[in-house]
Design a protein around this motif. Structure first.
Motif, PDB file in Angstrom:
ATOM      1  N   GLU A  35      -7.209  -1.679   3.212  1.00 30.58           N
ATOM      2  CA  GLU A  35      -7.397  -1.026   4.508  1.00 30.58           C
ATOM      3  C   GLU A  35      -6.508   0.207   4.666  1.00 30.58           C
ATOM      4  O   GLU A  35      -6.840   1.131   5.407  1.00 30.58           O
ATOM      5  CB  GLU A  35      -7.102  -2.020   5.638  1.00 30.58           C
ATOM      6  N   ASN A  36      -5.367   0.234   3.963  1.00 33.53           N
ATOM      7  CA  ASN A  36      -4.395   1.317   4.126  1.00 33.53           C
ATOM      8  C   ASN A  36      -4.241   2.211   2.894  1.00 33.53           C
ATOM      9  O   ASN A  36      -3.499   3.190   2.944  1.00 33.53           O
ATOM     10  CB  ASN A  36      -3.026   0.722   4.475  1.00 33.53           C
ATOM     11  N   GLU A  83      -5.416  -6.150   3.276  1.00 34.27           N
ATOM     12  CA  GLU A  83      -4.556  -5.243   4.039  1.00 34.27           C
ATOM     13  C   GLU A  83      -4.227  -3.991   3.236  1.00 34.27           C
ATOM     14  O   GLU A  83      -4.216  -2.871   3.776  1.00 34.27           O
ATOM     15  CB  GLU A  83      -3.269  -5.954   4.451  1.00 34.27           C
ATOM     16  N   TRP A 104       0.801  -1.220   0.000  1.00 34.40           N
ATOM     17  CA  TRP A 104       0.000   0.000   0.000  1.00 34.40           C
ATOM     18  C   TRP A 104       0.835   1.271   0.000  1.00 34.40           C
ATOM     19  O   TRP A 104       0.382   2.324  -0.438  1.00 34.40           O
ATOM     20  CB  TRP A 104      -0.996  -0.006   1.157  1.00 34.40           C
TER      21      TRP A 104
END
Length: 309
Positions: free
Chosen positions: A153-154, A150, A123
């Protein structure tokens, strides 16, 4: 719960309407001079017509400019992007920073999607390109489901993930097959748009056949299986992944239409009534399997296994 975009790669201009009716939300089109591994070749005029047709159905069109450019093509980029802006393209898909610079000069408000196919694996990198001007990052095909969640999410940008179709295992800018046949004194017409012209590398040990074709961007060797996660979409939908891509490279129009219908049904069902999706997801997978040629089994790509380099 937000519905992800269903992104499809049409094989020709005539595909836009049936795929729109089948449930596609957006399309990636272009010409191999600027884009990599396209399902079909679209001239400028065909792109303009495709955009008009898609917009009439409330769909979006993204222009593939994700090739790696050498000096002789750099001066063409601004003109090409300006044309796409005039044609009302919804976004340009790029990998080479040269496209980003050309877009800033020719169409500063053009939406940009960053797609390098292999290097979008974390990310931090996605956010780097987001801060440079990209609105979306197209994640590498070698990521696990956990890694994708993940990243989402970022991420400060939209996230696009391929969910169906073949993937590229190898690319060389060189015309490896053409050079070989020329060395052998044989004539080889290289054409990746005619199904009857398909060529394969055969791995006897693993009983795999790898589709291989050449175009202006070089030699491409594709995966022996097609990925399919129609029965495993839930975690990514819940995570808010923005776009699911069906790759139609080396596929027929009818195949892409039927697969699009299946994923449209799966996405809508999960978002509206997850319990119902859970009851029929195995049936959806079985329907997808029935569409496959015998030599193209389905698997889940790298979604549930570790990437080994």
């Amino acid at each position: 719960m937000k519905k992800p975009e269903l992104l499809v790669t049409p094989t020709s201009l005539s595909d836009i309407e049936p795929l729109s009716l089948a449930g596609a939300d957006a399309f990636i089109i272009g010409e191999q001079r600027y884009g990599l591994r396209l399902a079909g070749e679209f001239t400028k005029e065909e792109i303009k017509k495709a955009i008009t047709t898609a917009h009439a159905h409330g769909k979006k069109v993204y222009i593939a400019m994700n090739a790696i450019f050498h000096n002789e093509k750099v001066e063409e980029l601004e003109e090409y992007i300006a044309y796409m802006k005039e044609a009302k393209a919804d976004a340009v898909v790029f990998g080479d920073p040269a496209v980003l610079m050309a877009a800033r000069a020719a169409a500063p408000d053009m939406v940009l999607h960053w797609n390098t196919e292999t290097t979008a694996t974390n990310w931090y990198t996605c956010n780097y390109w987001g801060r440079k001007g990209a609105r979306r990052a197209v994640l590498a095909r070698e990521l696990s489901m956990d890694a994708i969640v993940e990243i989402k999410e970022n991420a400060e940008v939209e996230v696009e993930v391929q969910v169906h179709g073949m993937t590229c295992m190898f690319q060389s800018k060189r015309s490896l097959l053409g050079n070989y046949f020329e060395y052998q004194g044989k004539v080889l017409e290289i054409e990746n748009r005619k199904m009857k012209k398909n060529m394969f590398l055969h791995d006897k040990e693993r009983h795999n056949k790898y589709p291989i074709f050449e175009d202006e961007n070089g030699t491409h060797i594709m995966s022996p299986n097609d990925m399919c996660i129609i029965d495993e979409l839930g975690e990514m939908i819940e995570a808010g992944v923005d776009s699911f891509k069906i790759d139609g490279v080396l596929k027929s129009t009818q195949y892409v239409v039927e697969v699009t219908k299946l994923y449209r049904k799966a996405i809508d069902m999960f978002v509206q009534k997850q319990e119902q999706y859970d009851e029929v997801k195995d049936e959806l997978l079985e329907e997808a399997k029935q569409l496959q040629p015998r030599n193209r089994p389905l698997d889940t790509g790298f979604f549930f296994k570790e990437t080994v380099y």
